[in-house]
Scaffold this motif. Structure first.
Motif, PDB file in Angstrom:
ATOM      1  N   UNK A 189       0.814  -1.215   0.000  1.00  0.00           N
ATOM      2  CA  UNK A 189       0.000   0.000   0.000  1.00  0.00           C
ATOM      3  C   UNK A 189       0.850   1.268   0.000  1.00  0.00           C
ATOM      4  N   UNK A 190       2.130   1.133   0.368  1.00  0.00           N
ATOM      5  CA  UNK A 190       3.026   2.286   0.410  1.00  0.00           C
ATOM      6  C   UNK A 190       3.629   2.602  -0.957  1.00  0.00           C
ATOM      7  N   UNK A 191       3.453   1.709  -1.918  1.00  0.00           N
ATOM      8  CA  UNK A 191       3.938   1.960  -3.280  1.00  0.00           C
ATOM      9  C   UNK A 191       2.856   2.757  -3.999  1.00  0.00           C
ATOM     10  N   UNK A 192       3.013   4.059  -4.045  1.00  0.00           N
ATOM     11  CA  UNK A 192       1.932   4.938  -4.471  1.00  0.00           C
ATOM     12  C   UNK A 192       1.566   4.772  -5.936  1.00  0.00           C
ATOM     13  N   UNK A 193       2.525   4.352  -6.760  1.00  0.00           N
ATOM     14  CA  UNK A 193       2.251   4.228  -8.188  1.00  0.00           C
ATOM     15  C   UNK A 193       1.768   2.855  -8.621  1.00  0.00           C
ATOM     16  N   UNK A 194       1.674   1.912  -7.691  1.00  0.00           N
ATOM     17  CA  UNK A 194       1.289   0.541  -8.049  1.00  0.00           C
ATOM     18  C   UNK A 194      -0.155   0.509  -8.554  1.00  0.00           C
ATOM     19  N   UNK A 195      -0.336  -0.006  -9.764  1.00  0.00           N
ATOM     20  CA  UNK A 195      -1.662  -0.070 -10.377  1.00  0.00           C
ATOM     21  C   UNK A 195      -2.195  -1.488 -10.505  1.00  0.00           C
ATOM     22  N   UNK A 196      -1.301  -2.451 -10.680  1.00  0.00           N
ATOM     23  CA  UNK A 196      -1.726  -3.846 -10.838  1.00  0.00           C
ATOM     24  C   UNK A 196      -0.938  -4.723  -9.874  1.00  0.00           C
ATOM     25  N   UNK A 197      -1.661  -5.488  -9.043  1.00  0.00           N
ATOM     26  CA  UNK A 197      -1.040  -6.450  -8.133  1.00  0.00           C
ATOM     27  C   UNK A 197      -1.754  -7.779  -8.322  1.00  0.00           C
ATOM     28  N   UNK A 198      -1.078  -8.715  -8.967  1.00  0.00           N
ATOM     29  CA  UNK A 198      -1.663 -10.007  -9.305  1.00  0.00           C
ATOM     30  C   UNK A 198      -0.869 -11.117  -8.629  1.00  0.00           C
ATOM     31  N   UNK A 199      -1.465 -11.728  -7.601  1.00  0.00           N
ATOM     32  CA  UNK A 199      -0.818 -12.795  -6.835  1.00  0.00           C
ATOM     33  C   UNK A 199      -1.630 -14.077  -6.895  1.00  0.00           C
ATOM     34  N   UNK A 200      -2.501 -14.214  -7.856  1.00  0.00           N
ATOM     35  CA  UNK A 200      -3.390 -15.380  -7.876  1.00  0.00           C
ATOM     36  C   UNK A 200      -2.617 -16.666  -8.186  1.00  0.00           C
TER      37      UNK A 200
END
Length: 309
Positions: free
Chosen positions: A180-191
């Motif tokens: 959540x601290x990575x302000x520019x992160x748009x896609x997080x896919x851990x499936x």
């Protein structure tokens, strides 16, 4: 006699060729140059070009494991090493499967070519002093590999990360906090991993990501009573299907969790209770809730015909 001399000459040249520094050895020696302090002498006493096996791989070097003439693993944990480390040199070890250097005093930066480590299955450089500094946005796709073990915490320090896909691997234990601290992160896919533990309420409340996929793991709800205490308005795609989520989507009145979502997939969990009306979810286009334990009536707003199930 001439045949014997010719044979000995050939052996001499073969032996000499075997001692020529390989790409793997050159990479390790380059890493060694950055070592400022080795209190046990574990590395500095053994990493030298005079102790190389006939096949050109330095299996006699402490912490180095060879396989078929190539370096397959470098394990330098708990040595108190003080070094200015350039981890990018390890990308030259094309058969490297394991790189573990945790619990030292290594400085430097995590390389932006970490995706070029073609054979790497295990990476642990935790409890060091690395920094992650990039001038450009970083996209990292390591999906559909054979990575296992805990997810490296260093990934949460990739400040310029905008896209992270680690799906279809064998990661276990809890998802580390800090994404959540990575302000520019748009896609997080851990499936498609084997993560367990509670959903991180803080992440879902404040993340700037728009696409979040934690499906096909073994995650449980943030509390037994409800799925999540809230949801960031930035999330438009949320897939938490095929987990072990419990609780209700309604807690103390309608929980307006899903107002900004386009896609919501909570199928194949253990959610229960009444369904919310979803009359506030104006952007919702895809809703999947099958294979849960919901009860009561189907809200009229779910029968409007403009949703895809």
């Amino acid at each position: 006699m001439k045949l014997f001399r010719l044979l000995m000459l050939c052996l001499f040249f073969l032996s000499a060729m075997g001692q020529l520094p390989s790409q793997d050895i050159l990479a390790l020696l380059e890493f060694k140059k950055g070592i400022k302090h080795d209190p046990t002498g574990y590395v500095l006493s053994s990493w030298n070009d005079e102790s190389i096996d006939f096949d050109g791989c330095p299996s006699s070097w402490n912490g180095v494991v060879c396989n078929g003439g190539n370096v397959a693993a470098v394990v330098l944990d708990n040595l108190g090493l003080s070094t200015e480390a350039d981890l990018s040199v390890f990308a030259n070890l094309t058969k490297l499967v394991k790189l573990s250097m945790s619990n030292n005093s290594m400085t430097g930066k995590i390389p932006d070519n970490i995706g070029d480590f073609k054979s790497l299955e295990f990476l642990d450089v935790s409890n060091n002093l690395f920094q992650v500094l990039y001038q450009q946005d970083l996209s990292l796709d390591l999906s559909r590999n054979s990575f296992s073990g805990s997810l490296p915490v260093l990934l949460t320090r990739l400040n310029n990360l905008i896209y992270l896909n680690l799906s279809s691997n064998g990661f276990t234990k809890r998802i580390p906090r800090g994404f959540d601290l990575i302000l520019g992160l748009k896609v997080l896919d851990l499936h498609g991993n084997m993560f367990d533990g509670h959903l991180d309420s803080e992440f879902f409340l404040v993340t700037n990501a728009s696409h979040v996929d934690f499906s096909s793991n073994m995650l449980v709800s943030s509390s037994p009573e409800k799925l999540l205490p809230g949801l960031s308005e930035s999330i438009s795609y949320l897939n938490l299907s095929h987990n072990q989520l419990t609780g209700s989507l309604i807690s103390g009145g309608e929980l307006r969790l899903f107002a900004s979502l386009n896609v919501l997939d909570l199928s194949y969990n253990q959610l229960s209770g009444d369904l919310p009306g979803f009359d506030f979810a104006y952007e919702l286009q895809v809703l999947r809730l099958r294979n849960n334990r919901f009860s009561g009536f189907i809200p009229n707003d779910l029968l409007k015909g403009d949703l895809y199930y």
